[in-house]
Write a protein that holds these residues in place. Structure first.
Motif, PDB file in Angstrom:
ATOM      1  N   MET A  95       0.834  -1.199   0.000  1.00 32.97           N
ATOM      2  CA  MET A  95       0.000   0.000   0.000  1.00 32.97           C
ATOM      3  C   MET A  95       0.881   1.266   0.000  1.00 32.97           C
ATOM      4  O   MET A  95       0.644   2.203  -0.767  1.00 32.97           O
ATOM      5  CB  MET A  95      -0.915   0.003   1.227  1.00 32.97           C
ATOM      6  N   VAL A  96       1.905   1.270   0.842  1.00 31.87           N
ATOM      7  CA  VAL A  96       2.812   2.415   0.928  1.00 31.87           C
ATOM      8  C   VAL A  96       3.561   2.597  -0.396  1.00 31.87           C
ATOM      9  O   VAL A  96       3.655   3.707  -0.926  1.00 31.87           O
ATOM     10  CB  VAL A  96       3.794   2.243   2.109  1.00 31.87           C
ATOM     11  N   ARG A  97       4.091   1.496  -0.946  1.00 25.76           N
ATOM     12  CA  ARG A  97       4.822   1.572  -2.218  1.00 25.76           C
ATOM     13  C   ARG A  97       3.931   2.072  -3.347  1.00 25.76           C
ATOM     14  O   ARG A  97       4.352   2.889  -4.161  1.00 25.76           O
ATOM     15  CB  ARG A  97       5.400   0.200  -2.586  1.00 25.76           C
ATOM     16  N   ASP A  98       2.705   1.573  -3.417  1.00 26.57           N
ATOM     17  CA  ASP A  98       1.785   2.004  -4.470  1.00 26.57           C
ATOM     18  C   ASP A  98       1.549   3.512  -4.399  1.00 26.57           C
ATOM     19  O   ASP A  98       1.555   4.199  -5.422  1.00 26.57           O
ATOM     20  CB  ASP A  98       0.444   1.266  -4.367  1.00 26.57           C
ATOM     21  N   THR A  99       1.366   4.023  -3.184  1.00 22.13           N
ATOM     22  CA  THR A  99       1.119   5.453  -3.015  1.00 22.13           C
ATOM     23  C   THR A  99       2.351   6.269  -3.390  1.00 22.13           C
ATOM     24  O   THR A  99       2.253   7.261  -4.118  1.00 22.13           O
ATOM     25  CB  THR A  99       0.699   5.755  -1.563  1.00 22.13           C
ATOM     26  N   ILE A 100       3.525   5.858  -2.920  1.00 24.78           N
ATOM     27  CA  ILE A 100       4.754   6.603  -3.231  1.00 24.78           C
ATOM     28  C   ILE A 100       5.065   6.531  -4.719  1.00 24.78           C
ATOM     29  O   ILE A 100       5.481   7.523  -5.323  1.00 24.78           O
ATOM     30  CB  ILE A 100       5.931   6.110  -2.358  1.00 24.78           C
ATOM     31  N   GLN A 101       4.838   5.367  -5.344  1.00 23.30           N
ATOM     32  CA  GLN A 101       5.095   5.261  -6.777  1.00 23.30           C
ATOM     33  C   GLN A 101       4.162   6.161  -7.578  1.00 23.30           C
ATOM     34  O   GLN A 101       4.574   6.764  -8.567  1.00 23.30           O
ATOM     35  CB  GLN A 101       4.998   3.802  -7.227  1.00 23.30           C
ATOM     36  N   THR A 102       2.912   6.285  -7.153  1.00 24.25           N
ATOM     37  CA  THR A 102       1.971   7.188  -7.821  1.00 24.25           C
ATOM     38  C   THR A 102       2.462   8.628  -7.712  1.00 24.25           C
ATOM     39  O   THR A 102       2.433   9.382  -8.694  1.00 24.25           O
ATOM     40  CB  THR A 102       0.565   7.060  -7.198  1.00 24.25           C
ATOM     41  N   ILE A 103       2.929   8.999  -6.523  1.00 23.40           N
ATOM     42  CA  ILE A 103       3.459  10.358  -6.330  1.00 23.40           C
ATOM     43  C   ILE A 103       4.714  10.556  -7.173  1.00 23.40           C
ATOM     44  O   ILE A 103       4.867  11.585  -7.848  1.00 23.40           O
ATOM     45  CB  ILE A 103       3.729  10.616  -4.838  1.00 23.40           C
ATOM     46  N   ASN A 104       5.623   9.577  -7.157  1.00 30.32           N
ATOM     47  CA  ASN A 104       6.861   9.691  -7.949  1.00 30.32           C
ATOM     48  C   ASN A 104       6.565   9.854  -9.439  1.00 30.32           C
ATOM     49  O   ASN A 104       7.248  10.598 -10.140  1.00 30.32           O
ATOM     50  CB  ASN A 104       7.759   8.466  -7.737  1.00 30.32           C
ATOM     51  N   GLN A 105       5.553   9.141  -9.932  1.00 31.39           N
ATOM     52  CA  GLN A 105       5.215   9.204 -11.351  1.00 31.39           C
ATOM     53  C   GLN A 105       4.648  10.562 -11.758  1.00 31.39           C
ATOM     54  O   GLN A 105       4.651  10.910 -12.931  1.00 31.39           O
ATOM     55  CB  GLN A 105       4.233   8.091 -11.713  1.00 31.39           C
ATOM     56  N   SER A 106       4.192  11.341 -10.781  1.00 31.78           N
ATOM     57  CA  SER A 106       3.654  12.662 -11.101  1.00 31.78           C
ATOM     58  C   SER A 106       4.768  13.668 -11.399  1.00 31.78           C
ATOM     59  O   SER A 106       4.501  14.758 -11.892  1.00 31.78           O
ATOM     60  CB  SER A 106       2.768  13.172  -9.957  1.00 31.78           C
ATOM     61  N   TYR A 107       6.001  13.299 -11.090  1.00 28.76           N
ATOM     62  CA  TYR A 107       7.154  14.142 -11.410  1.00 28.76           C
ATOM     63  C   TYR A 107       7.761  13.653 -12.712  1.00 28.76           C
ATOM     64  O   TYR A 107       7.716  12.470 -13.032  1.00 28.76           O
ATOM     65  CB  TYR A 107       8.211  14.068 -10.301  1.00 28.76           C
ATOM     66  N   ASN A 108       8.382  14.558 -13.456  1.00 25.72           N
ATOM     67  CA  ASN A 108       9.024  14.185 -14.713  1.00 25.72           C
ATOM     68  C   ASN A 108      10.366  13.523 -14.452  1.00 25.72           C
ATOM     69  O   ASN A 108      11.279  14.163 -13.930  1.00 25.72           O
ATOM     70  CB  ASN A 108       9.226  15.411 -15.610  1.00 25.72           C
ATOM     71  N   ASN A 109      10.481  12.260 -14.815  1.00 23.95           N
ATOM     72  CA  ASN A 109      11.745  11.523 -14.786  1.00 23.95           C
ATOM     73  C   ASN A 109      12.494  11.605 -13.458  1.00 23.95           C
ATOM     74  O   ASN A 109      13.692  11.830 -13.427  1.00 23.95           O
ATOM     75  CB  ASN A 109      12.673  11.996 -15.919  1.00 23.95           C
ATOM     76  N   VAL A 110      11.796  11.432 -12.348  1.00 29.65           N
ATOM     77  CA  VAL A 110      12.482  11.424 -11.064  1.00 29.65           C
ATOM     78  C   VAL A 110      13.271  10.111 -10.954  1.00 29.65           C
ATOM     79  O   VAL A 110      12.745   9.035 -11.237  1.00 29.65           O
ATOM     80  CB  VAL A 110      11.497  11.610  -9.881  1.00 29.65           C
ATOM     81  N   ALA A 111      14.562  10.227 -10.626  1.00 28.59           N
ATOM     82  CA  ALA A 111      15.424   9.045 -10.513  1.00 28.59           C
ATOM     83  C   ALA A 111      15.388   8.552  -9.066  1.00 28.59           C
ATOM     84  O   ALA A 111      15.858   9.234  -8.157  1.00 28.59           O
ATOM     85  CB  ALA A 111      16.845   9.397 -10.929  1.00 28.59           C
ATOM     86  N   VAL A 112      14.821   7.371  -8.878  1.00 27.97           N
ATOM     87  CA  VAL A 112      14.664   6.816  -7.537  1.00 27.97           C
ATOM     88  C   VAL A 112      15.068   5.354  -7.547  1.00 27.97           C
ATOM     89  O   VAL A 112      14.844   4.634  -8.513  1.00 27.97           O
ATOM     90  CB  VAL A 112      13.212   7.001  -7.030  1.00 27.97           C
ATOM     91  N   THR A 113      15.689   4.922  -6.457  1.00 25.70           N
ATOM     92  CA  THR A 113      16.098   3.531  -6.296  1.00 25.70           C
ATOM     93  C   THR A 113      15.409   2.967  -5.068  1.00 25.70           C
ATOM     94  O   THR A 113      15.460   3.569  -3.995  1.00 25.70           O
ATOM     95  CB  THR A 113      17.635   3.438  -6.119  1.00 25.70           C
ATOM     96  N   GLU A 114      14.777   1.813  -5.237  1.00 22.97           N
ATOM     97  CA  GLU A 114      14.139   1.149  -4.105  1.00 22.97           C
ATOM     98  C   GLU A 114      15.155   0.226  -3.448  1.00 22.97           C
ATOM     99  O   GLU A 114      15.842  -0.531  -4.117  1.00 22.97           O
ATOM    100  CB  GLU A 114      12.922   0.360  -4.578  1.00 22.97           C
ATOM    101  N   MET A 115      15.220   0.311  -2.115  1.00 24.58           N
ATOM    102  CA  MET A 115      16.222  -0.415  -1.340  1.00 24.58           C
ATOM    103  C   MET A 115      15.538  -1.289  -0.293  1.00 24.58           C
ATOM    104  O   MET A 115      14.556  -0.889   0.331  1.00 24.58           O
ATOM    105  CB  MET A 115      17.158   0.570  -0.638  1.00 24.58           C
ATOM    106  N   LEU A 116      16.136  -2.462  -0.082  1.00 22.49           N
ATOM    107  CA  LEU A 116      15.583  -3.481   0.795  1.00 22.49           C
ATOM    108  C   LEU A 116      16.632  -3.855   1.831  1.00 22.49           C
ATOM    109  O   LEU A 116      17.773  -4.107   1.477  1.00 22.49           O
ATOM    110  CB  LEU A 116      15.273  -4.658  -0.104  1.00 22.49           C
ATOM    111  N   GLN A 117      16.266  -3.868   3.109  1.00 20.89           N
ATOM    112  CA  GLN A 117      17.236  -4.172   4.158  1.00 20.89           C
ATOM    113  C   GLN A 117      17.661  -5.629   4.125  1.00 20.89           C
ATOM    114  O   GLN A 117      16.855  -6.528   3.912  1.00 20.89           O
ATOM    115  CB  GLN A 117      16.671  -3.879   5.537  1.00 20.89           C
TER     116      GLN A 117
END
Length: 172
Positions: A95-117
């Motif tokens: 749920m959190v990832r879906d929301t953040i990804q939707t927000i990230n997609q609203s920006y033009n070409n934001v470079a983001v890396t998902e990290m896992l502990q």
């Protein structure tokens, strides 16, 4: 009605109770350039899950299905940190990832890396654990590589177990 104005939220972190145990799930979004307002937009979108009015300009505590998640924006470190405890960690992270990804997609070409502990014994109890890039772990699986080494403890970690402990089966 009730209104939430993100610009008027307190800047300082609100006190809250958190169980620091080894069974937590930790996830991060790391940005090359972090646009302002990602977390305030997240708070507005997830307002119905806020736990006991625990939110501030750079963080929020959510509760869904006996599972709590603390999401913090570290603007100068260019990352969003997610810690989850409880019964339904994978679904809440989805749920959190879906929301953040939707927000990230609203920006033009934001470079983001998902990290896992890392889930080795040393990292589970460390205040500064090692994190793996999600895309690298997915490439390991595609290539049939079963293990990856932790850069902190040098222990071998099973890739499929690491991902399946974090993501839901439909995200794998």
């Amino acid at each position: 009605g009730h209104y939430l104005a993100p610009q008027l939220l307190p800047v300082d972190e609100i006190e809250y109770t958190w169980n620091n145990n080894t069974e937590q799930l930790h996830y991060e979004y790391r940005y090359q350039f972090m646009p302002k307002g990602i977390l305030t937009r997240f708070i507005v979108k997830q307002h119905r899950h806020i736990y006991q009015s625990t939110y501030w300009r750079y963080g929020v505590l959510l509760e869904v299905n006996n599972t709590r998640a603390i999401i913090k924006e570290m603007y100068f470190d260019r990352k969003i940190s997610i810690s989850i405890e409880g019964e339904d960690k994978q679904e809440v992270l989805k749920m959190v990832r879906d929301t953040i990804q939707t927000i990230n997609q609203s920006y033009n070409n934001v470079a983001v890396t998902e990290m896992l502990q890392c889930q080795c014994l040393a990292c589970k109890s460390s205040s500064e654990p090692h994190f793996y890039r999600l895309d690298v772990l997915q490439r390991f699986i595609q290539r049939g590589k079963l293990h990856i080494d932790c850069e902190k403890s040098l222990d071998s970690v099973e890739v499929r177990q690491l991902i399946s402990a974090t993501l839901t089966t439909d995200e794998l």
